[in-house]
Design an enzyme around this catalytic site. Structure first.
Site, PDB file in Angstrom:
ATOM      1  N   SER A 152      92.513  43.448  12.293  1.00 14.65           N
ATOM      2  CA  SER A 152      93.550  43.681  13.275  1.00 14.65           C
ATOM      3  C   SER A 152      93.001  43.499  14.692  1.00 14.65           C
ATOM      4  O   SER A 152      92.528  42.416  15.038  1.00 14.65           O
ATOM      5  CB  SER A 152      94.142  45.077  13.048  1.00 14.65           C
ATOM      6  OG  SER A 152      95.240  45.317  13.881  1.00 14.65           O
ATOM      7  N   HIS A 189      96.691  40.347  11.447  1.00 20.58           N
ATOM      8  CA  HIS A 189      98.102  40.620  11.163  1.00 20.58           C
ATOM      9  C   HIS A 189      98.826  40.850  12.479  1.00 20.58           C
ATOM     10  O   HIS A 189      98.210  40.853  13.541  1.00 20.58           O
ATOM     11  CB  HIS A 189      98.286  41.799  10.192  1.00 20.58           C
ATOM     12  CG  HIS A 189      97.820  43.126  10.693  1.00 20.58           C
ATOM     13  ND1 HIS A 189      97.798  44.247   9.909  1.00 20.58           N
ATOM     14  CD2 HIS A 189      97.362  43.538  11.909  1.00 20.58           C
ATOM     15  CE1 HIS A 189      97.355  45.278  10.598  1.00 20.58           C
ATOM     16  NE2 HIS A 189      97.088  44.873  11.815  1.00 20.58           N
TER      17      HIS A 189
END
Length: 196
Positions: free
Chosen positions: A99, A124
């Site tokens: 992330s 993501h």
């Protein structure tokens, strides 16, 4: 539960000196990001970057990352500082960069972004949550979409991927090995030995 911070003893001609391990690493221009990224951690990383820049803007900084991600605005403060200072920043993934951690890993100086062989990298879209009146939720939704757009644009620039591919790949968790992250453009090389 308190965390344990190791200390090292350094012997010189003038005697002995005790350092916590992070201060000792900082002397060698090494910054370690370990754990979730939040405002407190980001402030510490930013302060270390600014300190090392003031010490010598011509020397590289080695930024080791082992993080599951965290608050994207906190990561943006680190990212902006990485770009603000003159020092080249080598980013090295140890363990995982997920992330916001993967975002920072990809944001190192081109040619100086690394992963260890068994590291895991995951990208993501930003996560968010909102509660309150419908108008408040709408405001938060617009903001998370704005942050998603900014993040995707930066990731496309960092990796050389098309914005459409980044948008598609970040729709859900997208895991990569170090080698796959290299092919994707998140890192430049896989390290098996220290950067020395």
């Amino acid at each position: 539960m308190s965390s344990y911070i190791p200390y090292v003893i350094e012997r010189t001609g003038r005697g002995e000196r005790s350092y916590d391990i992070y201060s000792r690493l900082l002397k060698d221009r090494i910054i370690l990001l370990s754990g979730e990224i939040n405002d407190h951690i980001a402030s510490s990383i930013v302060a270390q970057l600014l300190f090392l820049e003031a010490e010598d803007p011509e020397k590289d900084i080695n930024f080791y990352i082992n993080s599951p991600g965290g608050v994207i605005t906190s990561a943006f403060s680190i990212y902006d500082t990485m770009n603000y200072i003159h020092s080249d920043i080598s980013t090295i993934c140890i363990g995982q960069a997920a992330s916001a951690g993967a975002f920072l890993l990809s944001s190192g100086t081109k040619g100086k972004r690394f992963s260890l062989p068994n590291s895991r990298i995951m990208i993501h879209q930003p996560l968010g949550g909102a509660q309150g009146q419908a108008t408040d939720i709408e405001i938060q939704a617009r903001e998370i979409l704005r942050l998603k757009k900014i993040l995707n644009e930066i990731m496309a620039h960092n990796t050389g991927q098309k914005i459409e591919k980044i948008t598609q790949d970040t729709e859900r968790d997208f895991f990569m090995s170090g080698e796959e992250a290299k092919k994707y453009g998140l890192v430049d090389e896989i390290l098996t030995k220290s950067l020395k």
